[in-house]
Design an enzyme around this catalytic site. Structure first.
Site, PDB file in Angstrom:
ATOM      1  CG  LEU A 163     103.679  70.803  36.557  1.00 24.05           C
ATOM      2  CD1 LEU A 163     102.533  70.848  37.217  1.00 24.05           C
ATOM      3  CD2 LEU A 163     104.304  72.073  36.407  1.00 24.05           C
ATOM      4  CB  CYS A 181     100.449  64.270  37.527  1.00 22.68           C
ATOM      5  SG  CYS A 181     101.380  63.132  38.897  1.00 22.68           S
ATOM      6  CG  HIS A 182      99.383  67.826  35.327  1.00 23.49           C
ATOM      7  ND1 HIS A 182     100.494  67.599  36.099  1.00 23.49           N
ATOM      8  CD2 HIS A 182      98.698  68.464  36.111  1.00 23.49           C
ATOM      9  CE1 HIS A 182     100.416  68.230  37.301  1.00 23.49           C
ATOM     10  NE2 HIS A 182      99.299  68.928  37.218  1.00 23.49           N
ATOM     11  N   GLY A 183      98.092  63.924  32.579  1.00 24.53           N
ATOM     12  CA  GLY A 183      97.618  63.547  31.351  1.00 24.53           C
ATOM     13  C   GLY A 183      98.705  63.598  30.221  1.00 24.53           C
ATOM     14  N   PRO A 196     100.092  68.012  28.384  1.00 23.01           N
ATOM     15  CG  PRO A 196     100.071  68.492  30.651  1.00 23.01           C
ATOM     16  CD  PRO A 196      99.490  67.456  29.518  1.00 23.01           C
TER      17      PRO A 196
END
Length: 218
Positions: A163, A181-183, A196
């Site tokens: 992202l 942020c999202h690993g 991701p």
């Protein structure tokens, strides 16, 4: 008798007046016709032939078309010139970084076209680790040699491919970069290994100059 004489005199006066009017009208019309002069327009008549007229017409049409084309070209040229990048933008199109100031095993972050650029001076252990990975097991298969033209220097755009966050260097499960942020976890070659993010960190266009002491990005 007096009445008849009076009527006769009145009729005579009326006839006299009518006759004078007719003569006056007739005389005026004749005089007018005699005094009217029609101008001579022969000097203004065209003397050229039809062929000459066509030549002139073709010349005017061609000249008008040529002038219109020139005007359109200039308009488009000015429009495109206004769209071109300004001098300050062109100056930022390339970034030169001195590599001699980056110690082995350390990262440096520079800015290029508004994006962070990660430059890693890798150790021999890190180079060997990156080369030992089985490419077929990777989500986005890329060999280390495809990403680093000079094994000791890794140059990447520091934007997570998930992202658009900025990963943290020297972090994560694979010793490379980690996006909190999202690993998403990236290895020492900037390849996605966990999380991701679908792709590896992007490699910008770059080249090494001055005996590999500098890198030019862009």
């Amino acid at each position: 008798m007096s009445g008849l004489a009076f009527a006769a005199r009145a009729a005579a006066r009326t006839a006299f007046r009518n006759g004078s009017a007719v003569r006056a009208i007739s005389t005026s019309a004749v005089a007018k016709a005699a005094s009217t002069q029609i101008p001579d327009f022969s000097a203004y008549k065209k003397t050229s032939s039809a062929a000459n007229d066509r030549t002139f017409t073709y010349f005017m049409v061609g000249s008008t078309g040529f002038m219109t084309a020139v005007a359109a070209k200039n308009t488009v040229h000015d429009f495109l010139a206004n769209l071109s990048a300004s001098a300050d933008v062109l100056a930022l199109a390339k970034v030169e970084v001195n590599l001699t100031s980056i110690p082995e095993g350390k990262n440096v972050v520079v800015k290029w076209r508004g994006k962070p650029i990660f430059i890693r001076h890798r150790t021999q252990e890190e180079i060997a680790e990156a080369a030992s990975v089985d490419v077929s097991t990777l989500r986005h298969p890329q060999a280390d040699a495809e990403r680093a033209s000079k094994p000791e220097w890794l140059v990447m755009i520091g934007v997570c491919t998930h992202l658009g966050c900025v990963p943290v260097g020297e972090a994560g499960e694979y010793g490379g970069w980690y996006c909190p942020c999202h690993g998403s976890h990236y290895d020492i070659a900037g390849r996605i290994r966990k999380g991701p993010a679908p792709l590896n960190l992007e490699i910008p266009e770059h080249q090494f100059v001055e005996d590999d002491t500098k890198v030019v990005i862009g």
